[in-house]
Design a protein around this motif. Structure first.
Motif, PDB file in Angstrom:
ATOM      1  N   GLN A   1       0.804  -1.224   0.000  1.00 22.15           N
ATOM      2  CA  GLN A   1       0.000   0.000   0.000  1.00 22.15           C
ATOM      3  C   GLN A   1       0.838   1.276   0.000  1.00 22.15           C
ATOM      4  O   GLN A   1       0.397   2.308  -0.497  1.00 22.15           O
ATOM      5  CB  GLN A   1      -0.933   0.006   1.216  1.00 22.15           C
ATOM      6  CG  GLN A   1      -1.922  -1.165   1.232  1.00 22.15           C
ATOM      7  CD  GLN A   1      -2.882  -1.077   2.400  1.00 22.15           C
ATOM      8  OE1 GLN A   1      -3.649  -0.131   2.513  1.00 22.15           O
ATOM      9  NE2 GLN A   1      -2.842  -2.074   3.283  1.00 22.15           N
ATOM     10  N   ARG A   2       2.036   1.199   0.585  1.00 20.89           N
ATOM     11  CA  ARG A   2       2.898   2.390   0.683  1.00 20.89           C
ATOM     12  C   ARG A   2       4.334   2.000   0.325  1.00 20.89           C
ATOM     13  O   ARG A   2       5.204   1.897   1.183  1.00 20.89           O
ATOM     14  CB  ARG A   2       2.815   2.995   2.080  1.00 20.89           C
ATOM     15  CG  ARG A   2       1.415   3.517   2.393  1.00 20.89           C
ATOM     16  CD  ARG A   2       1.340   4.300   3.676  1.00 20.89           C
ATOM     17  NE  ARG A   2       2.354   5.312   3.826  1.00 20.89           N
ATOM     18  CZ  ARG A   2       2.151   6.503   4.401  1.00 20.89           C
ATOM     19  NH1 ARG A   2       0.958   6.835   4.832  1.00 20.89           N
ATOM     20  NH2 ARG A   2       3.136   7.349   4.549  1.00 20.89           N
ATOM     21  N   PRO A   3       4.592   1.763  -0.956  1.00 21.28           N
ATOM     22  CA  PRO A   3       5.896   1.232  -1.375  1.00 21.28           C
ATOM     23  C   PRO A   3       7.059   2.200  -1.190  1.00 21.28           C
ATOM     24  O   PRO A   3       8.218   1.774  -1.203  1.00 21.28           O
ATOM     25  CB  PRO A   3       5.675   0.915  -2.862  1.00 21.28           C
ATOM     26  CG  PRO A   3       4.553   1.811  -3.283  1.00 21.28           C
ATOM     27  CD  PRO A   3       3.661   1.913  -2.087  1.00 21.28           C
ATOM     28  N   ASP A   4       6.779   3.484  -1.032  1.00 22.70           N
ATOM     29  CA  ASP A   4       7.861   4.461  -0.951  1.00 22.70           C
ATOM     30  C   ASP A   4       8.320   4.737   0.475  1.00 22.70           C
ATOM     31  O   ASP A   4       9.290   5.482   0.681  1.00 22.70           O
ATOM     32  CB  ASP A   4       7.420   5.784  -1.589  1.00 22.70           C
ATOM     33  CG  ASP A   4       7.161   5.639  -3.090  1.00 22.70           C
ATOM     34  OD1 ASP A   4       7.839   4.800  -3.720  1.00 22.70           O
ATOM     35  OD2 ASP A   4       6.277   6.348  -3.615  1.00 22.70           O
ATOM     36  N   ASP A   5       7.648   4.159   1.462  1.00 28.02           N
ATOM     37  CA  ASP A   5       8.056   4.378   2.845  1.00 28.02           C
ATOM     38  C   ASP A   5       9.380   3.669   3.131  1.00 28.02           C
ATOM     39  O   ASP A   5       9.729   2.668   2.494  1.00 28.02           O
ATOM     40  CB  ASP A   5       6.977   3.882   3.814  1.00 28.02           C
ATOM     41  CG  ASP A   5       5.783   4.827   3.866  1.00 28.02           C
ATOM     42  OD1 ASP A   5       5.898   5.967   3.383  1.00 28.02           O
ATOM     43  OD2 ASP A   5       4.732   4.415   4.388  1.00 28.02           O
ATOM     44  N   GLU A   6      10.102   4.184   4.104  1.00 26.99           N
ATOM     45  CA  GLU A   6      11.421   3.636   4.442  1.00 26.99           C
ATOM     46  C   GLU A   6      11.299   2.500   5.452  1.00 26.99           C
ATOM     47  O   GLU A   6      10.604   2.634   6.464  1.00 26.99           O
ATOM     48  CB  GLU A   6      12.311   4.733   5.030  1.00 26.99           C
ATOM     49  CG  GLU A   6      13.717   4.241   5.382  1.00 26.99           C
ATOM     50  CD  GLU A   6      14.581   5.318   6.011  1.00 26.99           C
ATOM     51  OE1 GLU A   6      15.803   5.106   6.087  1.00 26.99           O
ATOM     52  OE2 GLU A   6      14.035   6.348   6.432  1.00 26.99           O
ATOM     53  N   ILE A   7      11.966   1.386   5.166  1.00 21.87           N
ATOM     54  CA  ILE A   7      12.026   0.250   6.085  1.00 21.87           C
ATOM     55  C   ILE A   7      13.477   0.079   6.532  1.00 21.87           C
ATOM     56  O   ILE A   7      14.377  -0.119   5.705  1.00 21.87           O
ATOM     57  CB  ILE A   7      11.548  -1.062   5.431  1.00 21.87           C
ATOM     58  CG1 ILE A   7      10.214  -0.867   4.695  1.00 21.87           C
ATOM     59  CG2 ILE A   7      11.472  -2.168   6.481  1.00 21.87           C
ATOM     60  CD1 ILE A   7       9.047  -0.531   5.576  1.00 21.87           C
ATOM     61  N   VAL A   8      13.695   0.166   7.827  1.00 20.67           N
ATOM     62  CA  VAL A   8      15.022  -0.073   8.408  1.00 20.67           C
ATOM     63  C   VAL A   8      14.967  -1.427   9.107  1.00 20.67           C
ATOM     64  O   VAL A   8      14.126  -1.634   9.989  1.00 20.67           O
ATOM     65  CB  VAL A   8      15.405   1.032   9.407  1.00 20.67           C
ATOM     66  CG1 VAL A   8      16.754   0.733  10.043  1.00 20.67           C
ATOM     67  CG2 VAL A   8      15.414   2.394   8.715  1.00 20.67           C
ATOM     68  N   TYR A   9      15.832  -2.340   8.712  1.00 21.65           N
ATOM     69  CA  TYR A   9      15.774  -3.699   9.257  1.00 21.65           C
ATOM     70  C   TYR A   9      16.946  -3.979  10.191  1.00 21.65           C
ATOM     71  O   TYR A   9      18.092  -3.650   9.873  1.00 21.65           O
ATOM     72  CB  TYR A   9      15.786  -4.726   8.129  1.00 21.65           C
ATOM     73  CG  TYR A   9      15.652  -6.157   8.612  1.00 21.65           C
ATOM     74  CD1 TYR A   9      14.507  -6.580   9.274  1.00 21.65           C
ATOM     75  CD2 TYR A   9      16.683  -7.073   8.415  1.00 21.65           C
ATOM     76  CE1 TYR A   9      14.379  -7.883   9.720  1.00 21.65           C
ATOM     77  CE2 TYR A   9      16.561  -8.383   8.863  1.00 21.65           C
ATOM     78  CZ  TYR A   9      15.401  -8.781   9.512  1.00 21.65           C
ATOM     79  OH  TYR A   9      15.290 -10.073   9.974  1.00 21.65           O
TER      80      TYR A   9
END
Length: 229
Positions: A39-47
Motif C-alpha cells: 500500500q505504501r511502497p515508498d516508505d522507508e524500512i530499516v531492518y
C-alpha cells in the motif's frame, strides 16, 4: 513518508512459511512489511536482526558512560556507547517499530532484551533529575510513534483473560519500557499452539496473519493522517 523499524529476534534464521522449522515471529513481521509495502511502497524500512546479530549487553562501563554528561565523556566512554547510540538513533527516526518476538521460557529472547537495555537510555530516551519535584524520571521520545509486537508461543491461552495469561512476560516486557520512554501506541498479535502441530496451529497462524493485515490497515490510516497534518 513513514519510517518503519523492523526488528526480528528469533534464534531461528528462516520464516515458517518458507522452511519447515522456520520462525513464526519472523513470518508475522515479514507479513506486516509485505502488507505495508503493497500500500505504501515508498516508505522507508530499516531492518535489524538482533536474533542473528545481538547487541552487546550493558556493562559497568556502559552504565558509567551513560550517566556521565556528554561533554565530560572520555574517548572510551564514547566507544562504550557507540552501539547504543546507533540503536537509539534508529529508534528515534522510526514512526513505527515492528518487532518479531517469540516466547522463550515465558519471556522474550535475551537478544531482544539486549536491544531494550541499549535503547532505554538516560539523557537520550528518558530524563532523570533527582532534584525534580515529584517523579524524577520523564520520557524523552516524542512524536506519534507506534509499536507492534508479533509473537509466537508453543502453548496456548497467553492472551489477556486466557487460561495462562499470567505466565506471559513477552508483550508487557516490550510495551512497558517503551511506554516509559514515551511510546504508548501499542498493537500486537501472536501465533499459538506451535508445539501441537495440528489444525489448531494452522488456525492460529491464519488468525494472526489476518490480524497483522488489520493492524497494518489501522496504522496506515493513523500515520497517513499524521503525515498529512
Amino acid at each position: 513518508m513513514t519510517t518503519i523499524l523492523h526488528i526480528d529476534s528469533s534464534a531461528r534464521p528462516h520464516r515458517s512459511d518458507q522452511q519447515q522449522h522456520g520462525s513464526h515471529s519472523r513470518r508475522l513481521s515479514a507479513r506486516f512489511i509485505e502488507h505495508w509495502r503493497a500500500q505504501r511502497p515508498d516508505d522507508e524500512i530499516v531492518y535489524r536482526d538482533v536474533g542473528a546479530s545481538p547487541p552487546h549487553p550493558v556493562t559497568g562501563d556502559w552504565v558509567h558512560a551513560a550517566f556521565t554528561k556528554p561533554e565530560q565523556r572520555e574517548d572510551w566512554m564514547h566507544n562504550a556507547l557507540a552501539e547504543s547510540d546507533e540503536l537509539v538513533d534508529e529508534l528515534l527516526r522510526a514512526d513505527i517499530i515492528v518487532a518479531g518476538i517469540p516466547m522463550y521460557n515465558f519471556g522474550m529472547p535475551a537478544q531482544m532484551k539486549g536491544w531494550l537495555d541499549n535503547i532505554v537510555r538516560v539523557g537520550r530516551t528518558f530524563g532523570f533529575d533527582r532534584s525534580r519535584d515529584g517523579v524524577p524520571y520523564w520520557p524523552m521520545v516524542t512524536g506519534n510513534k507506534s509499536v507492534v509486537a508479533l509473537s509466537s508461543r508453543g502453548d496456548y491461552g497467553y492472551d489477556p483473560e486466557g487460561r495462562i495469561a499470567h505466565l506471559n512476560f513477552v508483550e508487557g516486557a516490550l510495551f512497558t519500557p517503551l511506554e516509559y520512554i514515551g511510546i504508548t501506541d501499542q498493537y500486537g498479535t501472536a501465533i499459538e499452539y506451535d508445539e501441537f502441530a495440528d489444525d489448531r496451529t494452522h488456525q492460529s497462524i491464519d488468525r494472526a496473519e489476518k490480524e497483522v493485515a488489520n493492524i497494518v490497515n489501522r496504522l496506515i490510516v493513523k500515520h497517513t493522517t499524521t503525515d498529512a497534518a
